[in-house]
Scaffold this active site. Sequence first.
Site, PDB file in Angstrom:
ATOM      1  N   ARG A   1      -9.674   0.433   7.530  1.00 45.91           N
ATOM      2  CA  ARG A   1      -9.954  -0.830   8.327  1.00 45.91           C
ATOM      3  C   ARG A   1     -10.588  -2.075   8.722  1.00 45.91           C
ATOM      4  O   ARG A   1     -10.557  -3.380   8.803  1.00 45.91           O
ATOM      5  CB  ARG A   1      -8.698  -0.473   8.664  1.00 45.91           C
ATOM      6  CG  ARG A   1      -7.089  -1.872   8.650  1.00 45.91           C
ATOM      7  CD  ARG A   1      -6.255  -1.280  10.001  1.00 45.91           C
ATOM      8  NE  ARG A   1      -5.160  -2.101   9.834  1.00 45.91           N
ATOM      9  CZ  ARG A   1      -3.900  -1.316   9.000  1.00 45.91           C
ATOM     10  NH1 ARG A   1      -3.909  -0.196   8.077  1.00 45.91           N
ATOM     11  NH2 ARG A   1      -2.727  -2.594   9.133  1.00 45.91           N
TER      12      ARG A   1
ATOM     13  N   ARG B   1      -1.321  -9.778  12.743  1.00 41.36           N
ATOM     14  CA  ARG B   1      -1.865  -8.328  11.727  1.00 41.36           C
ATOM     15  C   ARG B   1      -2.805  -9.572  10.874  1.00 41.36           C
ATOM     16  O   ARG B   1      -3.485  -8.960   9.848  1.00 41.36           O
ATOM     17  CB  ARG B   1      -0.934  -7.733  11.146  1.00 41.36           C
ATOM     18  CG  ARG B   1      -0.622  -7.080  11.894  1.00 41.36           C
ATOM     19  CD  ARG B   1       1.031  -6.545  11.869  1.00 41.36           C
ATOM     20  NE  ARG B   1       1.461  -5.768  10.208  1.00 41.36           N
ATOM     21  CZ  ARG B   1       2.231  -5.546   9.830  1.00 41.36           C
ATOM     22  NH1 ARG B   1       3.496  -5.979  10.349  1.00 41.36           N
ATOM     23  NH2 ARG B   1       2.137  -4.644   9.076  1.00 41.36           N
TER      24      ARG B   1
ATOM     25  N   ARG C   1      10.093  -2.560  11.882  1.00 39.54           N
ATOM     26  CA  ARG C   1       9.022  -2.260  12.513  1.00 39.54           C
ATOM     27  C   ARG C   1       9.187  -3.211  13.538  1.00 39.54           C
ATOM     28  O   ARG C   1       9.299  -4.347  13.474  1.00 39.54           O
ATOM     29  CB  ARG C   1       8.287  -1.735  11.788  1.00 39.54           C
ATOM     30  CG  ARG C   1       7.430  -0.615  11.448  1.00 39.54           C
ATOM     31  CD  ARG C   1       7.301  -0.251  10.567  1.00 39.54           C
ATOM     32  NE  ARG C   1       5.664  -1.189  10.321  1.00 39.54           N
ATOM     33  CZ  ARG C   1       4.612  -0.414   9.776  1.00 39.54           C
ATOM     34  NH1 ARG C   1       4.803  -0.435   9.026  1.00 39.54           N
ATOM     35  NH2 ARG C   1       3.390  -1.313   9.981  1.00 39.54           N
TER      36      ARG C   1
ATOM     37  N   ARG D   1      11.069  -6.521   6.280  1.00 44.89           N
ATOM     38  CA  ARG D   1      10.621  -4.454   5.279  1.00 44.89           C
ATOM     39  C   ARG D   1      11.805  -4.321   6.470  1.00 44.89           C
ATOM     40  O   ARG D   1      11.616  -4.064   7.918  1.00 44.89           O
ATOM     41  CB  ARG D   1       9.342  -5.046   5.926  1.00 44.89           C
ATOM     42  CG  ARG D   1       8.858  -3.062   5.370  1.00 44.89           C
ATOM     43  CD  ARG D   1       7.673  -3.120   5.009  1.00 44.89           C
ATOM     44  NE  ARG D   1       7.066  -2.971   6.375  1.00 44.89           N
ATOM     45  CZ  ARG D   1       5.493  -2.990   6.275  1.00 44.89           C
ATOM     46  NH1 ARG D   1       5.056  -2.613   5.276  1.00 44.89           N
ATOM     47  NH2 ARG D   1       4.716  -3.288   7.395  1.00 44.89           N
TER      48      ARG D   1
ATOM     49  N   LYS E   1       0.959  -1.375   0.186  1.00 40.57           N
ATOM     50  CA  LYS E   1       0.165  -0.426  -0.402  1.00 40.57           C
ATOM     51  C   LYS E   1       1.066   1.340   0.356  1.00 40.57           C
ATOM     52  O   LYS E   1       0.887   1.684  -0.574  1.00 40.57           O
ATOM     53  CB  LYS E   1      -0.693  -0.282   0.982  1.00 40.57           C
ATOM     54  CG  LYS E   1      -1.717  -0.683   1.073  1.00 40.57           C
ATOM     55  CD  LYS E   1      -2.929  -0.858   2.456  1.00 40.57           C
ATOM     56  CE  LYS E   1      -2.518  -1.814   3.599  1.00 40.57           C
ATOM     57  NZ  LYS E   1      -1.897  -2.525   3.924  1.00 40.57           N
TER      58      LYS E   1
HETATM   59  P1  ADP Z   1       0.022  -2.428   7.308  1.00 36.85           P
HETATM   60  O1  ADP Z   1      -0.969  -2.278   6.143  1.00 36.85           O
HETATM   61  O2  ADP Z   1       2.234  -2.571   6.894  1.00 36.85           O
HETATM   62  O3  ADP Z   1      -0.153  -3.330   8.452  1.00 36.85           O
HETATM   63  P2  ADP Z   1       0.598   0.119   8.697  1.00 36.85           P
HETATM   64  O4  ADP Z   1       1.041   1.627   8.770  1.00 36.85           O
HETATM   65  O5  ADP Z   1      -1.269   0.381   7.806  1.00 36.85           O
HETATM   66  O6  ADP Z   1       0.829  -1.027   8.154  1.00 36.85           O
HETATM   67  O7  ADP Z   1      -0.534  -0.275  10.062  1.00 36.85           O
HETATM   68  C1  ADP Z   1       0.586  -0.849  11.116  1.00 36.85           C
HETATM   69  C2  ADP Z   1      -0.198  -0.445  12.507  1.00 36.85           C
HETATM   70  O8  ADP Z   1      -0.947   0.312  12.757  1.00 36.85           O
HETATM   71  C3  ADP Z   1      -1.348  -1.498  12.384  1.00 36.85           C
HETATM   72  O9  ADP Z   1      -0.936  -3.337  12.666  1.00 36.85           O
HETATM   73  C4  ADP Z   1      -2.321  -1.108  13.371  1.00 36.85           C
HETATM   74  O10 ADP Z   1      -2.136  -0.914  14.980  1.00 36.85           O
HETATM   75  C5  ADP Z   1      -1.964   0.099  13.432  1.00 36.85           C
HETATM   76  N1  ADP Z   1      -3.012   1.124  12.361  1.00 36.85           N
HETATM   77  C6  ADP Z   1      -2.885   1.598  11.284  1.00 36.85           C
HETATM   78  N2  ADP Z   1      -4.097   1.517  10.388  1.00 36.85           N
HETATM   79  C7  ADP Z   1      -5.199   1.786  11.876  1.00 36.85           C
HETATM   80  C8  ADP Z   1      -6.439   1.836  11.251  1.00 36.85           C
HETATM   81  N3  ADP Z   1      -7.132   2.243  10.131  1.00 36.85           N
HETATM   82  N4  ADP Z   1      -7.285   1.313  12.269  1.00 36.85           N
HETATM   83  C9  ADP Z   1      -6.454   0.427  13.405  1.00 36.85           C
HETATM   84  N5  ADP Z   1      -5.432   0.415  12.964  1.00 36.85           N
HETATM   85  C10 ADP Z   1      -4.840   1.036  12.688  1.00 36.85           C
END
Ligand code: ADP
Length: 220
Positions: A90, A173, A162, A129, A16
């Site tokens: 999400r 996840r 991370r 990553r 993404k």
């Molecule tokens: P990825 O898509 O690789 O999991 P992100 O950077 O989008 O990575 O998200 C990392 C973490 O941040 C998620 O696992 C969650 O804990 C939190 N997070 C990000 N966006 C949201 C969201 N829209 N709702 C809830 N938690 C979120």
Amino acid sequence: MEKYNLILLGPPGAGKGTHAEALKREFNVEHISTGDMLRAAVRGGTELGKLAQEYMNAGALVPDEVVIGIVRDRLIATRPERVLFDGFPRTPAQAEALEQVCLQVGLPRAIVIYLEVSDDEVVSRLSGRLQCHNCAKIYNTRYDQIEAGSECPACEGEVYQREDDKAEAIRQRLRVYREQTAPLFDYYRYRGPLVEVRAEGSTIEALSAEVVAAVRGAAD
Ligand code: ADP
């Protein structure tokens, strides 16, 4: 294309953030990544950061009302004309809230880009990553000559792994994605426009080009 927001939907590690860069270059959209916003809050040691950190490290979702709040505040503060949402919504509750906020601030409806990637590929990508602490650019030890602790080639910040890219958090996840986020595929399929791109098996550049072409096709 002028009349749409964009939403990037797909499992962790689908690319993404990477394809967001290409979409930003191609279309005039403001990029909003909730993951990047939350990580910035964690680094800044803010109240939000303290609250979010535990959820994030464990691979769990930050509570809906918190994430919806930061997206709403950002949209109201910056009043962008068109947005690329990356990592948001999400959950179905976030998708519903997003519709409301878009109405409130006068943002158009979205083209949803669903990035499809197998679980094996997700695990392999995420475990290699790395991300820059400073500019948030993403690298992968599979393709880039880089390791944790290196200097970011783009901005000279420090590159790190991370916490949630460690094996146990990755599995969690993926579970969370299947249970809470995957249902959004149906939610958006009925609302349209939704485009699907198989986001593996080719180079990053070729996949980004496919994503851009799919968006153009949906906008016509
Ligand atoms: P990825 O898509 O690789 O999991 P992100 O950077 O989008 O990575 O998200 C990392 C973490 O941040 C998620 O696992 C969650 O804990 C939190 N997070 C990000 N966006 C949201 C969201 N829209 N709702 C809830 N938690 C979120």
